[in-house]
Motif scaffolding. Structure first.
Motif, PDB file in Angstrom:
ATOM      1  N   LEU A 197       4.301  15.353  12.218  1.00 50.45           N
ATOM      2  CA  LEU A 197       4.343  14.933  10.674  1.00 50.45           C
ATOM      3  C   LEU A 197       4.363  13.428  10.196  1.00 50.45           C
ATOM      4  CD1 LEU A 197       4.486  16.389   7.345  1.00 50.45           C
ATOM      5  CD2 LEU A 197       4.313  14.898   6.930  1.00 50.45           C
ATOM      6  N   VAL A 198       2.965  12.834  10.172  1.00 45.30           N
ATOM      7  CA  VAL A 198       3.106  11.176   9.592  1.00 45.30           C
ATOM      8  C   VAL A 198       3.121  11.483   8.209  1.00 45.30           C
ATOM      9  CG1 VAL A 198       1.779   9.451   9.193  1.00 45.30           C
ATOM     10  CG2 VAL A 198       2.441  10.527  11.508  1.00 45.30           C
ATOM     11  N   ASP A 199       4.121  11.292   7.150  1.00 47.79           N
ATOM     12  CA  ASP A 199       3.579  10.953   5.564  1.00 47.79           C
ATOM     13  C   ASP A 199       2.573   9.572   5.565  1.00 47.79           C
ATOM     14  OD1 ASP A 199       3.912  10.809   2.866  1.00 47.79           O
ATOM     15  OD2 ASP A 199       5.756  10.321   2.704  1.00 47.79           O
ATOM     16  N   GLY A 200       1.805   9.777   5.087  1.00 42.46           N
ATOM     17  CA  GLY A 200       1.000   8.178   4.959  1.00 42.46           C
ATOM     18  C   GLY A 200       0.758   7.964   3.634  1.00 42.46           C
ATOM     19  N   ALA A 201       1.781   8.287   2.790  1.00 39.94           N
ATOM     20  CA  ALA A 201       1.260   7.918   1.409  1.00 39.94           C
ATOM     21  C   ALA A 201       1.414   6.016   1.711  1.00 39.94           C
ATOM     22  CB  ALA A 201       2.308   8.369   0.767  1.00 39.94           C
ATOM     23  N   GLN A 202       1.937   5.429   2.240  1.00 37.52           N
ATOM     24  CA  GLN A 202       1.702   4.437   2.249  1.00 37.52           C
ATOM     25  C   GLN A 202       1.030   3.507   3.132  1.00 37.52           C
ATOM     26  OE1 GLN A 202       2.323   2.711  -0.947  1.00 37.52           O
ATOM     27  NE2 GLN A 202       4.493   3.689  -1.576  1.00 37.52           N
ATOM     28  N   SER A 203       0.372   4.203   3.640  1.00 36.04           N
ATOM     29  CA  SER A 203      -0.684   3.728   5.226  1.00 36.04           C
ATOM     30  C   SER A 203      -1.728   3.882   4.845  1.00 36.04           C
ATOM     31  CB  SER A 203      -0.156   4.890   6.175  1.00 36.04           C
ATOM     32  OG  SER A 203      -0.266   5.453   6.717  1.00 36.04           O
ATOM     33  N   VAL A 204      -2.395   4.704   4.044  1.00 34.24           N
ATOM     34  CA  VAL A 204      -3.362   5.024   4.207  1.00 34.24           C
ATOM     35  C   VAL A 204      -4.297   4.376   3.325  1.00 34.24           C
ATOM     36  CG1 VAL A 204      -5.342   7.077   3.294  1.00 34.24           C
ATOM     37  CG2 VAL A 204      -3.167   7.008   4.840  1.00 34.24           C
ATOM     38  N   PRO A 205      -3.510   3.696   1.845  1.00 38.62           N
ATOM     39  CA  PRO A 205      -4.366   2.860   1.651  1.00 38.62           C
ATOM     40  C   PRO A 205      -4.460   1.671   1.700  1.00 38.62           C
ATOM     41  CG  PRO A 205      -2.222   3.794  -0.273  1.00 38.62           C
ATOM     42  CD  PRO A 205      -2.275   4.355   1.859  1.00 38.62           C
ATOM     43  N   HIS A 206      -4.217   1.068   3.096  1.00 40.68           N
ATOM     44  CA  HIS A 206      -3.269   0.036   3.612  1.00 40.68           C
ATOM     45  C   HIS A 206      -4.144  -0.863   4.817  1.00 40.68           C
ATOM     46  CE1 HIS A 206      -0.680  -0.931   0.454  1.00 40.68           C
ATOM     47  NE2 HIS A 206      -0.073  -0.404   0.546  1.00 40.68           N
ATOM     48  N   PHE A 207      -4.222   0.523   5.681  1.00 40.37           N
ATOM     49  CA  PHE A 207      -5.116   0.336   7.075  1.00 40.37           C
ATOM     50  C   PHE A 207      -6.046   1.151   7.501  1.00 40.37           C
ATOM     51  CE2 PHE A 207      -0.629   0.435   7.914  1.00 40.37           C
ATOM     52  CZ  PHE A 207      -0.657   1.635   9.100  1.00 40.37           C
ATOM     53  N   LYS A 208      -6.688   0.902   8.214  1.00 37.10           N
ATOM     54  CA  LYS A 208      -7.340   2.189   8.999  1.00 37.10           C
ATOM     55  C   LYS A 208      -6.289   3.250   9.832  1.00 37.10           C
ATOM     56  CE  LYS A 208     -11.367   4.708   9.780  1.00 37.10           C
ATOM     57  NZ  LYS A 208     -11.180   5.425   9.366  1.00 37.10           N
ATOM     58  N   VAL A 209      -6.313   4.650   9.380  1.00 34.97           N
ATOM     59  CA  VAL A 209      -5.215   5.490   9.779  1.00 34.97           C
ATOM     60  C   VAL A 209      -6.110   6.454  10.354  1.00 34.97           C
ATOM     61  CG1 VAL A 209      -3.339   7.581   8.948  1.00 34.97           C
ATOM     62  CG2 VAL A 209      -3.438   5.013   8.314  1.00 34.97           C
ATOM     63  N   ASP A 210      -6.593   7.401  11.812  1.00 32.96           N
ATOM     64  CA  ASP A 210      -7.391   7.548  12.578  1.00 32.96           C
ATOM     65  C   ASP A 210      -6.260   9.185  12.597  1.00 32.96           C
ATOM     66  OD1 ASP A 210      -8.087   8.934  14.857  1.00 32.96           O
ATOM     67  OD2 ASP A 210     -10.046   7.538  15.272  1.00 32.96           O
TER      68      ASP A 210
END
Ligand code: 7TS
Length: 404
Positions: A197-210
């Motif tokens: 599981l990836v907690d993308g709370a602080q990544s999705v707003p900042h760069f492309k997450v695929d």
């Protein structure tokens, strides 16, 4: 292409004054400000479309349902999920994580089974697993980090056993800004037969997450941190995994047929969406995702990386500055303490200068303990912040530190 002056015009709140000073908003890891198009989408939907979704034969209900399901498709494209069935709307990252702990925990975890977390997790990726530990007797293992703020990947490998079922790690630390190598870490987890599981709370707003590139089994994020409204978030789950998980909450929307003897559940993703969903929020989130897509996630990432690099350089000019998290490629967050000034005092005095930062434990007390402090001050950046704002922050800190 990336015209900051024009971009800032899209965010009316950035023109505000506080204490007769121009607002310098550097608390974006907590929540981001909203562009006009998002606020207008909310007003517009309530003014002219509002009706409950998935149940009405009437025109408005159909239109509201279309907006809600278009939004799901928009999220699917944004994170490159394989199907819209893999996109579950929740209230935010916290609810997404609780859903996984409760439902995956129910389906896949028995007493003695192991879940691996990291020392830099937000409380929302710790406490749900502790609640599950109380209910089921699972075992929680923790990936340590080095002095700079990198997770110790060699230790990570040694934590696996045949009882390891799931690894849950923040893509980006909300304190250190460390970008964890989740693609590589997911490969390791899968090698040992565990899910990731990836907690993308602080990544999705900042760069492309695929999600297909990361090859993760779950991804969580919050709408309000990516320029969308509060109260809406996403759980991405691999379809075959979600299929095997039981519902999280019961109610309307999530059922196929109900009798007092037996109830069958709706297909994905509705099985996990009991009750009236935040259909206005989902639409507004889609508008926010369109907005960042128009600016270009790569442009946003480049701008924020440059700001972070600049901020780190300028912060080092300050006497008695202690910076936390000095990893290569760190993202959009600068956490610090200055001498023995209490972070709360620092934050309060900076606030008087119009500068909004966050202070305290940042919902990451185990990380604070690892760093040997009770709290830190933190500036966090968004797509609309400027180098001039970083300068104001640095001058502000220098001024406060002269007072002590
Ligand atoms: N995970 C991470 C990595 C976070 O940074 C946060 C919120 C959450 C989960 C929880 O998100 P929520 O939207 O459900 O609350 N982080 C912060 C922060 O750094 N300051 O305020 C909230």
């Amino acid at each position: 292409m990336y015209n900051l002056e024009e971009i800032r015009q899209d965010f009316p709140i950035l023109g505000r004054q506080v204490y007769n000073r121009p607002l310098v908003y550097l608390d974006n890891a907590a929540t981001t400000q909203k562009p006009r198009c998002v606020v207008e989408a909310i007003a517009e939907e309530y003014y002219s479309v509002n009706a409950n979704v998935h149940r009405g034969v009437h025109y408005l209900s159909q239109q509201a349902t279309d907006l809600h399901e278009d939004a799901r498709n928009r999220v699917k494209d944004f994170i490159n999920a394989r199907s819209a069935a893999e996109v579950v709307f929740t209230r935010g990252t916290t609810e997404s994580l609780n859903l996984v702990a409760a439902s995956f925990g129910e389906a896949f975890l028995k007493e003695g089974d192991e879940v691996i977390l990291s020392v830099m997790e937000h409380h929302s990726n710790i406490v749900p697993w502790q609640l599950l530990r109380e209910r089921k007797g699972i075992v929680i293992k923790v990936i340590p980090m080095d002095e700079v703020g990198n997770l110790c990947l060699d230790v990570y490998e040694t934590l696996f056993s045949e009882r390891t079922k799931l690894v849950c790690v923040a893509h980006v630390s909300n304190v250190l800004g460390t970008v964890n190598p989740v693609e590589e870490m997911a490969r390791t987890a899968h090698k040992y037969g565990a899910f990731f599981l990836v907690d993308g709370a602080q990544s999705v707003p900042h760069f492309k997450v695929d999600v297909q590139q990361l090859n993760c089994d779950f991804l969580t994020f919050s709408g309000h941190k990516v320029y969308g409204p509060t109260g809406i978030g996403v759980l991405y789950g691999r379809e075959e995994l979600l299929e095997r998980m039981p519902p999280y909450q019961g109610g309307g929307e999530m059922i196929a047929r109900v009798t007092f003897e037996h109830t069958t559940y709706e297909r994905l993703p509705y099985k996990f969406e009991a009750g009236t969903p935040d259909y206005v929020g989902s639409h507004a989130l889609a508008v926010a995702l369109d907005y960042v897509t128009r600016l270009g996630m790569d442009n946003i990432a480049a701008h924020e990386r440059e700001l972070t690099r600049y901020a780190m350089k300028r912060m080092r000019e300050i006497d008695s500055m202690k910076l936390y998290g000095e990893t290569v490629g760190k993202d959009a967050v600068v956490a610090f303490n200055v001498g023995d000034i209490h972070p709360l005092d620092l934050g309060t005095l900076l606030d008087r200068l119009g500068i909004a930062i966050r202070t305290g434990h940042h919902c990451a007390q185990p990380l604070m303990a690892r760093c040997g402090v009770e709290g830190m001050a933190r500036a966090s950046f968004a797509l609309y912040n400027t180098k001039e704002e970083v300068d104001v922050l640095v001058e502000g800190i220098k001024r406060v530190s002269r007072m002590f």
